[in-house]
Design a protein around this motif. Structure first.
Motif, PDB file in Angstrom:
ATOM      1  N   GLU A  90      -9.987   5.059  -9.911  1.00 18.29           N
ATOM      2  CA  GLU A  90     -10.444   3.937  -9.481  1.00 18.29           C
ATOM      3  C   GLU A  90     -10.392   2.980 -11.439  1.00 18.29           C
ATOM      4  OE1 GLU A  90     -14.149   2.609  -8.717  1.00 18.29           O
ATOM      5  OE2 GLU A  90     -14.345   3.759  -6.909  1.00 18.29           O
ATOM      6  N   VAL A  91      -9.614   1.966 -11.156  1.00 13.90           N
ATOM      7  CA  VAL A  91      -9.034   1.025 -11.785  1.00 13.90           C
ATOM      8  C   VAL A  91      -9.730  -0.436 -12.077  1.00 13.90           C
ATOM      9  CG1 VAL A  91      -7.305   0.121 -13.872  1.00 13.90           C
ATOM     10  CG2 VAL A  91      -7.053   2.966 -13.220  1.00 13.90           C
ATOM     11  N   SER A  92     -10.602  -0.860 -13.400  1.00  9.97           N
ATOM     12  CA  SER A  92     -10.517  -2.073 -12.838  1.00  9.97           C
ATOM     13  C   SER A  92     -10.041  -3.326 -13.930  1.00  9.97           C
ATOM     14  CB  SER A  92     -12.668  -2.111 -12.485  1.00  9.97           C
ATOM     15  OG  SER A  92     -12.854  -1.205 -11.287  1.00  9.97           O
ATOM     16  N   ASP A  93     -10.040  -4.535 -13.195  1.00  7.16           N
ATOM     17  CA  ASP A  93      -9.833  -5.337 -14.279  1.00  7.16           C
ATOM     18  C   ASP A  93     -10.322  -6.947 -13.954  1.00  7.16           C
ATOM     19  OD1 ASP A  93      -7.821  -7.275 -13.022  1.00  7.16           O
ATOM     20  OD2 ASP A  93      -6.110  -5.455 -13.081  1.00  7.16           O
ATOM     21  N   THR A  94     -10.010  -8.054 -14.583  1.00 11.39           N
ATOM     22  CA  THR A  94     -10.555  -8.963 -14.405  1.00 11.39           C
ATOM     23  C   THR A  94     -10.184 -10.196 -13.855  1.00 11.39           C
ATOM     24  OG1 THR A  94     -10.675 -10.016 -17.046  1.00 11.39           O
ATOM     25  CG2 THR A  94     -12.449  -8.128 -15.793  1.00 11.39           C
ATOM     26  N   HIS A  95      -8.890  -9.604 -13.833  1.00 18.75           N
ATOM     27  CA  HIS A  95      -7.250 -10.859 -13.125  1.00 18.75           C
ATOM     28  C   HIS A  95      -7.712 -10.807 -11.839  1.00 18.75           C
ATOM     29  CE1 HIS A  95      -3.407 -12.404 -12.401  1.00 18.75           C
ATOM     30  NE2 HIS A  95      -3.791 -12.366 -13.473  1.00 18.75           N
ATOM     31  N   PRO A  96      -7.466 -11.913 -10.812  1.00 16.90           N
ATOM     32  CA  PRO A  96      -7.812 -11.710  -8.931  1.00 16.90           C
ATOM     33  C   PRO A  96      -6.803 -11.613  -8.586  1.00 16.90           C
ATOM     34  CG  PRO A  96      -7.926 -14.039 -10.970  1.00 16.90           C
ATOM     35  CD  PRO A  96      -7.815 -13.492 -11.256  1.00 16.90           C
ATOM     36  N   GLY A  97      -4.957 -11.559  -9.259  1.00 12.53           N
ATOM     37  CA  GLY A  97      -4.262 -11.128  -8.600  1.00 12.53           C
ATOM     38  C   GLY A  97      -4.177  -9.661  -7.966  1.00 12.53           C
ATOM     39  N   ARG A  98      -3.646  -9.978  -6.604  1.00 11.44           N
ATOM     40  CA  ARG A  98      -3.781  -8.437  -6.284  1.00 11.44           C
ATOM     41  C   ARG A  98      -2.528  -7.889  -6.589  1.00 11.44           C
ATOM     42  NH1 ARG A  98      -8.782  -7.245  -3.938  1.00 11.44           N
ATOM     43  NH2 ARG A  98      -9.626  -8.076  -4.400  1.00 11.44           N
ATOM     44  N   PRO A  99      -2.467  -6.190  -5.908  1.00 14.10           N
ATOM     45  CA  PRO A  99      -1.097  -6.023  -5.812  1.00 14.10           C
ATOM     46  C   PRO A  99      -0.574  -6.036  -4.744  1.00 14.10           C
ATOM     47  CG  PRO A  99      -2.703  -4.400  -6.611  1.00 14.10           C
ATOM     48  CD  PRO A  99      -3.606  -4.974  -6.560  1.00 14.10           C
ATOM     49  N   GLU A 100       1.180  -5.876  -5.098  1.00 12.30           N
ATOM     50  CA  GLU A 100       1.562  -5.992  -3.577  1.00 12.30           C
ATOM     51  C   GLU A 100       1.779  -5.175  -2.964  1.00 12.30           C
ATOM     52  OE1 GLU A 100       2.923  -8.954  -1.944  1.00 12.30           O
ATOM     53  OE2 GLU A 100       2.190  -9.976  -3.220  1.00 12.30           O
ATOM     54  N   ARG A 128      -4.652   8.268  -0.406  1.00 12.71           N
ATOM     55  CA  ARG A 128      -4.663   7.593  -0.061  1.00 12.71           C
ATOM     56  C   ARG A 128      -4.927   6.641  -1.356  1.00 12.71           C
ATOM     57  NH1 ARG A 128      -7.304  11.223   1.760  1.00 12.71           N
ATOM     58  NH2 ARG A 128      -8.892  11.409   1.016  1.00 12.71           N
ATOM     59  N   TRP A 129      -4.760   4.766  -0.961  1.00 17.37           N
ATOM     60  CA  TRP A 129      -5.126   4.345  -2.420  1.00 17.37           C
ATOM     61  C   TRP A 129      -5.560   3.161  -1.578  1.00 17.37           C
ATOM     62  CZ3 TRP A 129      -2.097  -0.633  -3.926  1.00 17.37           C
ATOM     63  CH2 TRP A 129      -1.256  -0.454  -3.865  1.00 17.37           C
ATOM     64  N   GLY A 130      -5.504   2.413  -2.539  1.00 14.26           N
ATOM     65  CA  GLY A 130      -6.035   0.532  -2.348  1.00 14.26           C
ATOM     66  C   GLY A 130      -6.391  -0.185  -3.049  1.00 14.26           C
ATOM     67  N   VAL A 131      -6.774  -0.954  -2.652  1.00 16.33           N
ATOM     68  CA  VAL A 131      -7.427  -2.245  -3.362  1.00 16.33           C
ATOM     69  C   VAL A 131      -8.664  -3.116  -2.875  1.00 16.33           C
ATOM     70  CG1 VAL A 131      -7.265  -4.280  -4.998  1.00 16.33           C
ATOM     71  CG2 VAL A 131      -4.822  -3.317  -4.619  1.00 16.33           C
ATOM     72  N   GLY A 132     -10.297  -3.073  -3.929  1.00  9.59           N
ATOM     73  CA  GLY A 132     -11.125  -2.968  -3.400  1.00  9.59           C
ATOM     74  C   GLY A 132     -11.892  -4.301  -4.296  1.00  9.59           C
ATOM     75  N   GLU A 133     -12.483  -4.475  -3.913  1.00  6.56           N
ATOM     76  CA  GLU A 133     -13.197  -6.410  -4.371  1.00  6.56           C
ATOM     77  C   GLU A 133     -14.216  -5.109  -5.944  1.00  6.56           C
ATOM     78  OE1 GLU A 133     -13.601  -9.050  -4.199  1.00  6.56           O
ATOM     79  OE2 GLU A 133     -12.442  -8.599  -2.976  1.00  6.56           O
ATOM     80  N   PRO A 137     -15.622 -10.693 -12.410  1.00 10.21           N
ATOM     81  CA  PRO A 137     -14.346 -11.452 -11.392  1.00 10.21           C
ATOM     82  C   PRO A 137     -13.233 -10.294 -11.045  1.00 10.21           C
ATOM     83  CG  PRO A 137     -14.517 -11.813 -13.176  1.00 10.21           C
ATOM     84  CD  PRO A 137     -15.793 -11.429 -13.306  1.00 10.21           C
ATOM     85  N   GLY A 138     -12.413 -10.075 -10.524  1.00  5.89           N
ATOM     86  CA  GLY A 138     -11.354  -9.397 -10.480  1.00  5.89           C
ATOM     87  C   GLY A 138     -11.042  -8.533  -9.435  1.00  5.89           C
ATOM     88  N   LYS A 139     -10.696  -6.776  -9.605  1.00  4.41           N
ATOM     89  CA  LYS A 139     -10.229  -6.112  -8.815  1.00  4.41           C
ATOM     90  C   LYS A 139     -10.979  -4.937  -8.586  1.00  4.41           C
ATOM     91  CE  LYS A 139      -5.354  -6.858  -9.810  1.00  4.41           C
ATOM     92  NZ  LYS A 139      -5.802  -7.393 -11.120  1.00  4.41           N
ATOM     93  N   THR A 140     -10.827  -3.992  -8.344  1.00  7.57           N
ATOM     94  CA  THR A 140     -10.459  -2.928  -8.150  1.00  7.57           C
ATOM     95  C   THR A 140      -9.584  -1.838  -7.740  1.00  7.57           C
ATOM     96  OG1 THR A 140     -12.627  -2.289  -8.945  1.00  7.57           O
ATOM     97  CG2 THR A 140     -11.666  -0.696  -8.393  1.00  7.57           C
ATOM     98  N   VAL A 141      -8.442  -1.172  -8.358  1.00 10.11           N
ATOM     99  CA  VAL A 141      -7.397  -0.489  -7.688  1.00 10.11           C
ATOM    100  C   VAL A 141      -7.852   1.344  -8.094  1.00 10.11           C
ATOM    101  CG1 VAL A 141      -4.830   0.483  -7.185  1.00 10.11           C
ATOM    102  CG2 VAL A 141      -5.683  -2.025  -8.015  1.00 10.11           C
ATOM    103  N   TRP A 142      -8.086   1.860  -6.114  1.00 10.48           N
ATOM    104  CA  TRP A 142      -8.255   2.963  -6.439  1.00 10.48           C
ATOM    105  C   TRP A 142      -6.976   4.206  -5.452  1.00 10.48           C
ATOM    106  CZ3 TRP A 142      -8.132   5.151  -1.526  1.00 10.48           C
ATOM    107  CH2 TRP A 142      -8.346   4.207  -0.708  1.00 10.48           C
ATOM    108  N   ALA A 143      -7.425   5.417  -6.233  1.00 10.22           N
ATOM    109  CA  ALA A 143      -6.680   5.946  -5.511  1.00 10.22           C
ATOM    110  C   ALA A 143      -6.733   7.206  -5.385  1.00 10.22           C
ATOM    111  CB  ALA A 143      -5.426   6.472  -5.731  1.00 10.22           C
ATOM    112  N   GLU A 144      -7.464   8.185  -4.126  1.00  9.08           N
ATOM    113  CA  GLU A 144      -7.577   9.096  -4.113  1.00  9.08           C
ATOM    114  C   GLU A 144      -6.471  11.202  -3.761  1.00  9.08           C
ATOM    115  OE1 GLU A 144     -10.584   9.088  -1.155  1.00  9.08           O
ATOM    116  OE2 GLU A 144     -12.183   8.259  -1.479  1.00  9.08           O
ATOM    117  N   CYS A 145      -6.644  11.267  -4.715  1.00  6.88           N
ATOM    118  CA  CYS A 145      -5.847  12.734  -4.941  1.00  6.88           C
ATOM    119  C   CYS A 145      -6.963  14.090  -4.126  1.00  6.88           C
ATOM    120  CB  CYS A 145      -5.058  13.009  -6.740  1.00  6.88           C
ATOM    121  SG  CYS A 145      -4.632  11.491  -7.572  1.00  6.88           S
TER     122      CYS A 145
END
Length: 163
Positions: A90-100, A128-133, A137-145
């Motif tokens: 999981e990588v979390s940052d404070t920018h509100p933009g979501r990856p395409e 699998r991977w995705g984007v969560g709250e 502020p910001g988002k968490t982009v996660w991936a499972e290996c």
């Protein structure tokens, strides 16, 4: 009346660290992730370590390049569940933009462009991977290996996701 089934204790290993939202911070995140995986029994240079390190590198680079907010760090969280055979990044940052979501090259973008393939790589090697709250502020982009059980014992490691 039958006796209750015994429950097996499951230990999930977790590593959490904040890094500066710089190229150096992204590089350090990848290196510390590889070190942590080694401590968890996935040796440097093995398929499991290489796969998870690639995912960390891509998500951290995205946090630095696209999720950077001046004065704010990004956070890396690794969770290893040997019983499930999964390492979650999981990588979390404070920018509100979501990856395409990854898809075909954008119109007018050359196919041999140097950037823009990070999430394609993540989608290719992660189960699998995705984007969560996230809190704040910001988002968490996660991936499972997926990691074969042998990796938990210092075995050969994890191939690319099963297809």
């Amino acid at each position: 009346m039958s006796a209750p089934e015994a429950q097996v204790a499951v230990t999930v290993s977790v590593f959490v660290q904040r890094f500066s939202a710089t190229r150096r911070g992204a590089r350090l995140a990848r290196r510390l992730a590889a070190h942590r995986l080694h401590l968890w029994g996935m040796p440097y240079g093995g398929p499991a370590s290489d796969t998870v390190s690639l995912v960390v590198a891509e998500l951290a680079a995205n946090a630095v390049l696209h999720g950077r907010v001046p004065g704010r760090d990004f956070e890396l969280r690794l969770s290893f569940d040997p019983a499930a055979g999964v390492v979650r990044v999981e990588v979390s940052d404070t920018h509100p933009g979501r990856p395409e979501p990854p898809g075909p090259a954008a119109p007018g973008r050359p196919l041999d462009a140097e950037g823009g393939r990070g999430l394609l790589l993540v989608a290719a090697v992660a189960a699998r991977w995705g984007v969560g709250e996230r809190l704040g502020p910001g988002k968490t982009v996660w991936a499972e290996c997926e990691v074969p059980p042998a990796a938990a014992d210092g075995g050969a490691g994890c191939p690319a996701r099963s297809r």
